[in-house]
Design an enzyme around this catalytic site. Sequence first.
Site, mmCIF file in Angstrom:
data_model
loop_
_atom_site.group_PDB
_atom_site.id
_atom_site.type_symbol
_atom_site.label_atom_id
_atom_site.label_comp_id
_atom_site.label_asym_id
_atom_site.label_seq_id
_atom_site.Cartn_x
_atom_site.Cartn_y
_atom_site.Cartn_z
ATOM 1 N N LYS A 1 0.764 -1.206 0.140
ATOM 2 C CA LYS A 1 -0.070 -0.024 0.099
ATOM 3 C C LYS A 1 0.975 1.204 0.270
ATOM 4 C CE LYS A 1 -3.664 -2.022 2.655
ATOM 5 N NZ LYS A 1 -4.496 -2.137 3.842
ATOM 6 N N TYR B 1 -12.294 -2.748 -3.327
ATOM 7 C CA TYR B 1 -12.890 -2.663 -1.966
ATOM 8 C C TYR B 1 -14.370 -2.822 -1.964
ATOM 9 C CZ TYR B 1 -8.342 -1.333 0.062
ATOM 10 O OH TYR B 1 -7.098 -1.287 0.252
ATOM 11 N N PHE C 1 -16.134 3.072 6.557
ATOM 12 C CA PHE C 1 -14.966 3.480 6.203
ATOM 13 C C PHE C 1 -14.438 3.343 4.772
ATOM 14 C CE2 PHE C 1 -15.120 -0.876 7.940
ATOM 15 C CZ PHE C 1 -14.717 -1.725 6.813
ATOM 16 N N ARG D 1 -0.742 -14.630 4.430
ATOM 17 C CA ARG D 1 -1.562 -14.128 5.517
ATOM 18 C C ARG D 1 -0.800 -14.387 6.922
ATOM 19 N NH1 ARG D 1 -5.577 -10.862 4.224
ATOM 20 N NH2 ARG D 1 -6.307 -11.219 6.282
ATOM 21 N N ARG E 1 3.399 -6.610 9.413
ATOM 22 C CA ARG E 1 2.599 -5.787 10.305
ATOM 23 C C ARG E 1 3.148 -5.541 11.583
ATOM 24 N NH1 ARG E 1 -3.275 -7.299 7.521
ATOM 25 N NH2 ARG E 1 -3.058 -6.167 5.677
ATOM 26 N N ASN F 1 -1.349 -0.182 7.475
ATOM 27 C CA ASN F 1 -0.815 -1.381 7.850
ATOM 28 C C ASN F 1 -0.070 -1.930 6.662
ATOM 29 O OD1 ASN F 1 -3.091 -2.416 6.017
ATOM 30 N ND2 ASN F 1 -4.388 -3.243 7.704
ATOM 31 N N HIS G 1 -1.795 -5.369 1.599
ATOM 32 C CA HIS G 1 -2.886 -6.079 1.574
ATOM 33 C C HIS G 1 -2.723 -7.508 0.861
ATOM 34 C CE1 HIS G 1 -7.033 -7.575 -0.114
ATOM 35 N NE2 HIS G 1 -6.387 -7.826 -1.044
ATOM 36 N N GLU H 1 -9.159 -11.084 -7.161
ATOM 37 C CA GLU H 1 -8.219 -10.020 -7.058
ATOM 38 C C GLU H 1 -6.948 -10.011 -8.014
ATOM 39 O OE1 GLU H 1 -8.842 -8.872 -2.606
ATOM 40 O OE2 GLU H 1 -7.103 -10.016 -2.943
#
Length: 149
Positions: A9, A49, A57, A85, A102, A112, A115, A126
């Site tokens: 990000k 998203y 949000f 993950r 993270r 964070n 993604h 995705e």
Amino acid sequence: MERTFLAIKPDGVQRGLVGEIIRRFETKGFTLVGLKFLKVSRELAEQHYDVHRSRPFFPSLVEFITSSPVVAMVWEGDGVVAAARKIIGATNPLTAEPGTIRGDFGINIGRNLIHGSDAPETAKREVALWFKDEELVNWQPDITPWLHE
């Protein structure tokens, strides 16, 4: 072979963590099959998203991901979705384990760093959203026999 989508990000790019983040997946033994550095359009952000569209949000997610370039990636390997993950760590960096991306570098839930697809089905959606088929490289590193039975 399973594939997953990852995106470093804007905060990860701005903080100069691209190389460190990529290194963690290479060191684990996963194969990079797609990579792009791009400024995300509002349309792509909203599609990405979309599952959060009704949440309060959602606008801030779209604003943040379009605020600066990101590094979009597709990684391949056995169990890569679940393993990624674990490498990434919990969504909230304050609860992420040390040794995760993270946990080591994250500051707060809104910043964070990365993604990662949360399931194989999500990964397929995705990957298709962010990459055309011809942008993905099917290859096998020479070291593969030393990593997999």
